[in-house]
Scaffold this motif. Structure first.
Motif, PDB file in Angstrom:
ATOM      1  N   ARG A  33      28.375   9.388  35.384  1.00 27.18           N
ATOM      2  CA  ARG A  33      29.482  10.276  35.709  1.00 27.18           C
ATOM      3  C   ARG A  33      29.022  11.253  36.768  1.00 27.18           C
ATOM      4  NH1 ARG A  33      29.247  14.642  30.805  1.00 27.18           N
ATOM      5  NH2 ARG A  33      31.296  15.312  31.473  1.00 27.18           N
ATOM      6  N   PRO A  34      29.936  11.920  37.440  1.00 27.67           N
ATOM      7  CA  PRO A  34      29.527  12.883  38.470  1.00 27.67           C
ATOM      8  C   PRO A  34      28.559  13.924  37.906  1.00 27.67           C
ATOM      9  CG  PRO A  34      31.887  12.522  38.569  1.00 27.67           C
ATOM     10  CD  PRO A  34      31.391  11.821  37.331  1.00 27.67           C
ATOM     11  N   LEU A  35      27.549  14.230  38.680  1.00 26.32           N
ATOM     12  CA  LEU A  35      26.550  15.213  38.281  1.00 26.32           C
ATOM     13  C   LEU A  35      27.231  16.558  38.006  1.00 26.32           C
ATOM     14  CD1 LEU A  35      23.511  15.564  37.895  1.00 26.32           C
ATOM     15  CD2 LEU A  35      23.385  16.279  40.275  1.00 26.32           C
ATOM     16  N   ASP A  36      26.890  17.177  36.903  1.00 29.79           N
ATOM     17  CA  ASP A  36      27.456  18.469  36.501  1.00 29.79           C
ATOM     18  C   ASP A  36      28.981  18.442  36.375  1.00 29.79           C
ATOM     19  OD1 ASP A  36      24.891  19.554  36.432  1.00 29.79           O
ATOM     20  OD2 ASP A  36      24.979  20.130  38.536  1.00 29.79           O
ATOM     21  N   SER A  37      29.522  17.345  35.876  1.00 33.47           N
ATOM     22  CA  SER A  37      30.968  17.255  35.683  1.00 33.47           C
ATOM     23  C   SER A  37      31.440  18.341  34.725  1.00 33.47           C
ATOM     24  CB  SER A  37      31.348  15.884  35.116  1.00 33.47           C
ATOM     25  OG  SER A  37      32.731  15.839  34.826  1.00 33.47           O
ATOM     26  N   LYS A  66      33.502  18.654  26.470  1.00 34.44           N
ATOM     27  CA  LYS A  66      32.886  19.983  26.584  1.00 34.44           C
ATOM     28  C   LYS A  66      33.152  20.787  25.318  1.00 34.44           C
ATOM     29  CE  LYS A  66      31.443  19.560  30.814  1.00 34.44           C
ATOM     30  NZ  LYS A  66      30.022  19.500  31.082  1.00 34.44           N
ATOM     31  N   ASP A  67      32.160  21.591  24.925  1.00 35.75           N
ATOM     32  CA  ASP A  67      32.339  22.487  23.780  1.00 35.75           C
ATOM     33  C   ASP A  67      33.323  23.600  24.149  1.00 35.75           C
ATOM     34  OD1 ASP A  67      30.501  20.983  22.402  1.00 35.75           O
ATOM     35  OD2 ASP A  67      28.856  22.413  22.639  1.00 35.75           O
ATOM     36  N   ILE A  68      33.910  24.193  23.132  1.00 37.16           N
ATOM     37  CA  ILE A  68      34.866  25.280  23.314  1.00 37.16           C
ATOM     38  C   ILE A  68      34.137  26.599  23.088  1.00 37.16           C
ATOM     39  CG2 ILE A  68      36.995  26.315  22.457  1.00 37.16           C
ATOM     40  CD1 ILE A  68      37.689  23.457  21.373  1.00 37.16           C
ATOM     41  N   SER A  73      29.477  32.145  21.273  1.00 38.93           N
ATOM     42  CA  SER A  73      28.910  30.834  20.942  1.00 38.93           C
ATOM     43  C   SER A  73      29.853  29.711  21.384  1.00 38.93           C
ATOM     44  CB  SER A  73      28.628  30.737  19.439  1.00 38.93           C
ATOM     45  OG  SER A  73      29.821  30.867  18.719  1.00 38.93           O
ATOM     46  N   TYR A  74      29.372  28.513  21.263  1.00 35.96           N
ATOM     47  CA  TYR A  74      30.155  27.330  21.623  1.00 35.96           C
ATOM     48  C   TYR A  74      30.343  26.449  20.398  1.00 35.96           C
ATOM     49  CZ  TYR A  74      29.570  28.438  26.556  1.00 35.96           C
ATOM     50  OH  TYR A  74      29.607  29.035  27.780  1.00 35.96           O
ATOM     51  N   LEU A  75      31.559  25.936  20.254  1.00 41.27           N
ATOM     52  CA  LEU A  75      31.875  25.058  19.136  1.00 41.27           C
ATOM     53  C   LEU A  75      32.261  23.690  19.687  1.00 41.27           C
ATOM     54  CD1 LEU A  75      34.129  27.521  17.114  1.00 41.27           C
ATOM     55  CD2 LEU A  75      31.712  27.001  16.725  1.00 41.27           C
ATOM     56  N   PRO A  76      31.845  22.619  19.020  1.00 43.67           N
ATOM     57  CA  PRO A  76      32.218  21.288  19.507  1.00 43.67           C
ATOM     58  C   PRO A  76      33.725  21.079  19.415  1.00 43.67           C
ATOM     59  CG  PRO A  76      31.103  21.141  17.385  1.00 43.67           C
ATOM     60  CD  PRO A  76      31.048  22.572  17.802  1.00 43.67           C
ATOM     61  N   ASP A 115      21.707  17.206  24.800  1.00 44.34           N
ATOM     62  CA  ASP A 115      20.678  18.238  24.963  1.00 44.34           C
ATOM     63  C   ASP A 115      20.851  18.995  26.274  1.00 44.34           C
ATOM     64  OD1 ASP A 115      19.432  17.600  22.570  1.00 44.34           O
ATOM     65  OD2 ASP A 115      18.032  16.189  23.503  1.00 44.34           O
ATOM     66  N   GLY A 116      20.711  20.307  26.198  1.00 44.87           N
ATOM     67  CA  GLY A 116      20.701  21.133  27.398  1.00 44.87           C
ATOM     68  C   GLY A 116      22.051  21.547  27.947  1.00 44.87           C
ATOM     69  N   VAL A 117      23.146  21.010  27.397  1.00 42.41           N
ATOM     70  CA  VAL A 117      24.483  21.402  27.859  1.00 42.41           C
ATOM     71  C   VAL A 117      25.382  21.586  26.645  1.00 42.41           C
ATOM     72  CG1 VAL A 117      24.374  20.320  30.140  1.00 42.41           C
ATOM     73  CG2 VAL A 117      25.167  18.995  28.209  1.00 42.41           C
ATOM     74  N   ASN A 118      26.482  22.265  26.847  1.00 46.64           N
ATOM     75  CA  ASN A 118      27.422  22.516  25.754  1.00 46.64           C
ATOM     76  C   ASN A 118      28.500  21.435  25.732  1.00 46.64           C
ATOM     77  OD1 ASN A 118      26.236  24.989  24.863  1.00 46.64           O
ATOM     78  ND2 ASN A 118      27.063  25.956  26.693  1.00 46.64           N
ATOM     79  N   GLU A 119      28.101  20.250  25.268  1.00 45.56           N
ATOM     80  CA  GLU A 119      29.052  19.161  25.112  1.00 45.56           C
ATOM     81  C   GLU A 119      28.524  18.155  24.091  1.00 45.56           C
ATOM     82  OE1 GLU A 119      29.877  17.121  28.763  1.00 45.56           O
ATOM     83  OE2 GLU A 119      27.788  16.660  29.141  1.00 45.56           O
TER      84      GLU A 119
END
Length: 132
Positions: A33-37, A66-68, A73-76, A115-119
């Motif tokens: 997928r596109p980098l940093d989509s 993407k997490d919300i 904080s971020y929630l799935p 890992d490393g991103v909120n998704e």
């Protein structure tokens, strides 16, 4: 012999012709997928195809969400992942493509945090069998 390129293209076509765009804001991609989509996307990959009369293989349908953000904080976004997964899974419920002599069925579904991103990702693992 069927190739991984053909298997990915078959699955791509099935997903592209579905109503997936009613649920996600991204698109369908083969392999990467596109980098940093910043969107929720679907990515299709495939594992090897052996050169034998009955050619078993595996195609992976990865649904990214993407997490919300909630406060600090971020929630799935489990509802989105669940809805898109439930929309796509029936498309591969014991499909036979006569022109390709290929049978597709769902092997299993799972999800994980990237890992490393909120998704998160929901993975639909498809089993394919092609008669050479």
């Amino acid at each position: 012999m069927i190739t991984t390129f053909e298997l990915k293209s078959i699955v791509y076509g099935i997903i592209k012709s579905s109503d997936f765009k009613t649920l996600i804001n991204g698109d369908v991609y083969i392999d990467t997928r596109p980098l940093d989509s910043l969107k929720n996307d679907v990515v299709i990959g495939a594992l090897q195809v052996p050169d034998q009369v009955l050619q078993p293989s595996t195609v992976l349908v990865n649904i990214y969400a993407k997490d919300i953000k909630s406060g600090t904080s971020y929630l799935p976004d489990l509802a989105l992942l669940n809805n898109v997964t439930k929309l796509l899974m029936p498309l591969f419920d014991e499909v036979y493509l006569e022109n390709k002599k290929t049978y597709i069925e769902i092997e299993y579904q799972r999800d994980y945090k990237v890992d490393g991103v909120n998704e998160r990702v929901s993975v639909i693992r498809l089993k394919t069998r092609t008669i050479q």
